[in-house]
Structures are given as C-alpha cells and as structure tokens.
Enzyme design. Sequence first.
Site, mmCIF file in Angstrom:
data_model
loop_
_atom_site.group_PDB
_atom_site.id
_atom_site.type_symbol
_atom_site.label_atom_id
_atom_site.label_comp_id
_atom_site.label_asym_id
_atom_site.label_seq_id
_atom_site.Cartn_x
_atom_site.Cartn_y
_atom_site.Cartn_z
ATOM 1 N N GLN A 172 61.038 -41.513 18.828
ATOM 2 C CA GLN A 172 59.840 -41.458 17.992
ATOM 3 C C GLN A 172 59.898 -42.482 16.867
ATOM 4 O OE1 GLN A 172 59.541 -37.328 16.862
ATOM 5 N NE2 GLN A 172 58.893 -36.682 18.900
ATOM 6 N N ASP B 215 65.342 -31.780 24.335
ATOM 7 C CA ASP B 215 64.280 -30.836 24.681
ATOM 8 C C ASP B 215 64.763 -29.737 25.619
ATOM 9 O OD1 ASP B 215 62.369 -32.029 23.107
ATOM 10 O OD2 ASP B 215 61.474 -33.203 24.722
ATOM 11 N N ARG C 71 65.776 -24.552 16.481
ATOM 12 C CA ARG C 71 66.147 -24.118 17.832
ATOM 13 C C ARG C 71 67.592 -23.646 17.937
ATOM 14 N NH1 ARG C 71 62.684 -28.490 21.435
ATOM 15 N NH2 ARG C 71 60.701 -27.377 21.249
#
Length: 428
Positions: A166, A311, A342
């Site tokens: 990103q 991910d 997470r």
Amino acid sequence: MRIYPLEKSLNLTIDDIAADKSISHRCAMFSLLSDKPSRVRNYLRAGDTLNTLKIVELLGAKIEDNGAEIIITPPQKIKEPNEILECGNSGTAMRLFMGLLAAQDGFFVLSGDKYLNSRPMARIAKPLNEMGAKIDGANNANNAPLCIRGTKFERFSFDSKIASAQVKSALLLAALYSNGCKFSEPELSRDHTERMLAGMGANIKRDELEITLEPMRSPLSPLDIDVPNDPSSAFFFAVAALIIPNSHIILKNILLNKTRIEAYRVLEKMGAEIKFHKTSSKYEDIGDIEVRYSPNLKGIEVSENISWLIDEAPALAIAFACAKGQSKLTNAKELRVKESDRIAVTINALKQCGVDASELEDGFIINGSEAKFATIDSHGDHRIAMSFAILGLKCGMQIEKSEFIATSFPNFAEILKKMGARVEDRAC
C-alpha cells in the site's frame, strides 16, 4: 452466523470463489490512467470494491455494468467531486487513492466506516507530505476523514522501512502523475501494482528491491482483464479440506502470484498435501489449487515473508490450532492495525474455543488443541468471521458481526452450504 459441525467429508470443485480483491481495486483505479475504456470481467462485486467503483465514477468515469463485464470509460481529466469519497471498510482503497489524488488538480475528501477511520494512515500521508503533497486529517493526518489538495511533486527517492504494497502503490501512483521516483523496500511486497502498470505500458523497472518509475507522459493503455479468483478467499476452503477427514477440494481459477500464496507454502511445510496447476498468465499467473485432507499437520515457526501472508494469518491460526505441536508466528505486528487487532481478536477467540494460545507483541503462539463450540465476536472483521466459520465445520461456532463478510466475499455462506454445511446466516 451459526455454523454446525460437518457430518461428512468435503469432495468438490469450487469455481465461484470471490474474485481477487486487490486486483479488482486496482482495475477500477487504474482505468483512470488511460484515455480509452477498460474492460474488466469477473470484477469483485463486494462492498469494498463496489465503493471503489463508485469513487471512480465520482471522479468522472462512466461505468457500464452488463453483468458479464464492467466497462470503465475514464474522464479526460480527473474531476473534483462535490461529495465525500467513501471507502467503506477498505484500507487498500483509502491508501491507494491518497497517492492517486495527491497529484491531481482539485480538492478531495476520503472517509470510511468507523473501523477504517480508526486505522493508521500516517504511513502514507507522512511520506507523501514529505514529497510535497498536501494531506491533512485528525491526529496529524493519521486518521480519516482525510483532506487532500492535489499538487505536483518533484522527482523523489524513497527508502521504505517496511514491506508494504500500500505504501509502495500510493507513492508510485503519485509519482506517475508528477515527475517519477525511485522506490526501495526491505523485502518484496505484493507486486500487483508494478505488474499492472507495466502491462498498461508504464515505464517502470525493478532491480531486485528497487523500483524506478518514469512519469506518465501520455495516457496508458486500457485494461482488458479477467480478474482471477482471490487466493486469500480460497485459503479458507483450503484449510477446511486439510482439517475435515477424507476431504479433497479443487479451487479453480486462482491467482498464483508468489507474493499471494505464501500461506499455502507454510501449509506445505506443515505437511499439507497441496498441488498447484498453472493454467494461464497475462498480467498475473493463474491456475487451480488442489488440497487433500492432511491428518499429520505439524507445528511450525513462521517469521519470514510475513507481508505475503498477512491477510491469511487468522485462517492460518486455525490450521495451527488443528496441527500437532506448537506453532509460532512472529514479525507480524501489522496484524494489530488491520480491520481489527487480529492478534488479540484471534487469540481471544481461540481461547474461547478451548485452544491453548497466547499473544506475542508481533504475533502469536498456538499449541494444537481440540477445539469446542463457542460464541465469538469477530469485531467487525471479515477475515476473523470467515476463519472461525471454518473452525466451526469441526466443532460448531456462533459468530457475531458476521455481516462484514460481505465486504470481501458475499457468497461465502453459499459456498459453505454447497459444501454440505448447515449454516444459519441471517447476518449475511
């Protein structure tokens, strides 16, 4: 969402895995780099990527969706919108649009839902502002809503301290519209942006970990692409095949970019029986993934190429919980600032299921254990919800806030049902 334990093995071919989210975002955005219509087939029609398509439309593009393909006709010049550009739950959309819009003529405001607006954006805003961008927002532009006053930059060099697709993509998009750049990263991050820009005709070169990009002197070629299916979405069902006795699953038309299948490589090292069958290659390698029940999964330590499996980490944790022995994931502090923390959410949920698990600052330790039914809170994180749905195929599971699955995988529950699972999915 309530999942009941499966009463049979899984033996099927799955050809309707959600289209790749990363590629879909880029198809919509990068259509603006051309002066001719781009044609995109198998675009992901999920909350996050539909928001990206809407933003592209607000920036002046014409969108035609006939069901079979989406045709995106770009404007002659990106226009200043008269409303806020809503990114929903997508950090990818917000961060890449920050780079794309930083070098445009106009004023733009990016915002998202409460989860996205709490996520850190300074990693993008700070380097862009150092290069001459004008981006502002709460907490020194660390949180959205973000205001962007477009401007042109001088040519710049940037040495990223983190491997982030990103950060890389945002800076490359800004440089493309300005005077080019040199960008280096400590290890290879997802390279979809470089591949797609090169395929469209951009003057971009990679020398190991350094990228040189020249400015866009004329519009790039339009896209004509079939979006492959998402390996991160397919991974949930790969884990299901591994942990449900006597199962055999074939996952069709999956993106096989090496920066996207590292989690599968980890499973192989744990003893999983996985085969890759490459079928085509244009912008990216594509193929089928075949997975069989693997009763002798063993624990593993994972500390490298973490950006390639970030991910999949929650679903990988499910595989760890079903393996024999101890597994350890480190160098994954990025998990703390995803759609949820997470690390904390995954470990707390596993503990509720009776699994011996503990947090590290930058990862977790999981000892293979017999999981039991629990009611877990996904904290609005689609990947947490889907990961524990897969564990639920073994022991049953009640998942709160499962409606966020629709941001990336609208037909997830339908595939579970096709597999023979009993699913009560009022939230989906």
